[in-house]
Design a protein around this motif. Structure first.
Motif: not given
Length: 98
Positions: A10, A12, A14-18, A21
């Protein structure tokens, strides 16, 4: 009820791409192509309800290259960033902090 600690998976994740970005990636690509010291280029992206502010930091001797004669290079970069921003649905401003 106790909260469970985050697992390594959890932490590691990845964050959702904004959308901002994608614009920042374009700005970074263009700026790194203009300067002599691309390793010194950093971007600070600030998202807000009004849109996105991208602050470009570079070596002092490279700031003139990013700005260009009579501001032509930064104007062109802002046009590209705003065009992509409108395509992904986020208003964008680009500033150079040399």
């Amino acid at each position: 009820m106790a909260e469970e600690p985050l697992s390594a998976q959890d932490a590691e994740a990845p964050q959702p791409e904004l959308p901002s970005d994608r614009v920042a990636d374009l700005v970074e690509l263009v700026v790194c192509g203009l300067v002599d010291h691309p390793d010194d280029v950093t971007l600070e992206v600030t998202d807000s309800a009004d849109g996105c502010l991208i602050e470009v930091r570079c070596a002092e001797e490279d700031a003139g290259k990013v700005i260009g004669r009579h501001g032509r290079a930064i104007k062109a970069l802002r046009v590209l960033a705003r065009a992509l921003g409108s395509r992904v649905g986020v208003p964008v401003e680009v500033e150079v902090l040399g």
